[in-house]
Structures are given as C-alpha cells and as structure tokens.
Design a protein around this motif. Structure first.
Motif: not given
Length: 193
Positions: A57-73
C-alpha cells in the motif's frame, strides 16, 4: 571466539527475559524505530494490521490527530487489545517526545476510513482540541521534524494536500486537530527541516 559471542548473546537474551514486561516493551524492534528520534512504545498487535507497506500500500498522507487524552493514557489505549485503535506515533506536549507505537510498514487504525488507514501515517498529539495550551513549541517542532522525515522517506510533498487533519478524512466525524491547531506554523516548520 565465535562460541563466546554466541554464549554472550544467549546470556543477554536470558537476562532480558527476566526483565518485567513493561521494561522489555521499551526495547526497540529489530532494526530500530522508523524515525531516529522516536522511542518504542508498541501498541497491542490486536490494534493494527500487519502489512508490508509501502510495497503493498503506497503511503500518500500524514494524518494529524489530537488524542483528546494525555500522552501516557494514549499509549495505554493503544496497548489495550480491547480498544481496537492505534496510531503510528504519539507526540508529548511538554517536551515533544515522540513515541512510535506501530511500525510504518503496518497499518495503524487511526483514520476511521480503511482506505486512508492503508495509505497514511498517523500522528497523535497529546492534548485536547479546545485546550490550545497543549500545543507547545516543543510539540510543534518535534512533530514537524517527524512529519518532514516521513515526507522525505516516502517522497511526499510537504503541503496541506498530503499533510491533513483527521477531520479531513472522508467520512470522518472527528474535529481534530481543531481550530487551535496552527497549520500555517506547522507546515512552515515541516518545510524548514
């Protein structure tokens, strides 16, 4: 000499087996992480699909998310086999530490759209969309270096057509990274690397 190396290797393996699982999990996978600045925090194998990208599967995107959570969780959620979710990377707010949770060759379950999952690298960011204080300079800078590295390795243009928000995935009901995410700043940082 060769026998001594084999015995030393066996001793290291035996010693590693005595370490608690939480410590063993931090060891980088064979060949290291895909991004040189990342630390390995593996997601449960129940939360992603093994693959052989980019050949399958060729990679065509980077998708940016915000977790709605802490890093550890967030990492804990990815490590919980019942959650059925993962991303390739998580970036910490305070210092920009990058954790890799899924190898890039594998398909993380982050986009909510199978086609986009197969063709993208997902980056979660610690924080909440309505709390812009989480979007620190360190987070933007380290995330931008990660995204630039991904774009370079997969020959992706460093632009908004290829670096998209979760809310831009077809069929997405998410709003992240949200109105407080500074896209102009982020893309500028990606292009400075």
């Amino acid at each position: 000499m060769q026998r001594r190396r084999i015995l030393q290797g066996a001793a290291v393996t035996a010693t590693a087996a005595l370490l608690p699982a939480s410590v063993r999990a931090m060891a980088a996978p064979p060949g290291g992480t895909d991004h040189p600045e990342a630390q390995w925090h593996p997601a449960s194998a129940s939360n992603y699909t093994p693959a052989s990208r980019p050949s399958a599967h060729p990679v065509g995107f980077v998708i940016i998310h915000v977790a709605q959570q802490t890093f550890t969780r967030t990492i804990g959620i990815f490590q919980n086999p019942a959650k059925q979710v993962s991303a390739h990377y998580v970036v910490r707010s305070g210092d920009g530490l990058v954790a890799q949770c899924v190898r890039e060759r594998d398909i993380a379950w982050h986009a909510g759209n199978w086609d986009h999952n197969t063709r993208s690298i997902g980056i979660e960011h610690e924080g909440w969309v309505d709390q812009p204080a989480y979007f620190t300079h360190a987070m933007y800078e380290r995330s931008a270096r990660l995204t630039a590295d991904i774009c370079d390795r997969y020959s992706l243009p460093k632009d908004r057509a290829h670096i998209i928000g979760h809310h831009e995935v077809p069929g997405s009901d998410h709003t992240d990274p949200g109105v407080h995410w500074d896209w102009v700043r982020y893309i500028r940082l990606v292009n400075l690397v």
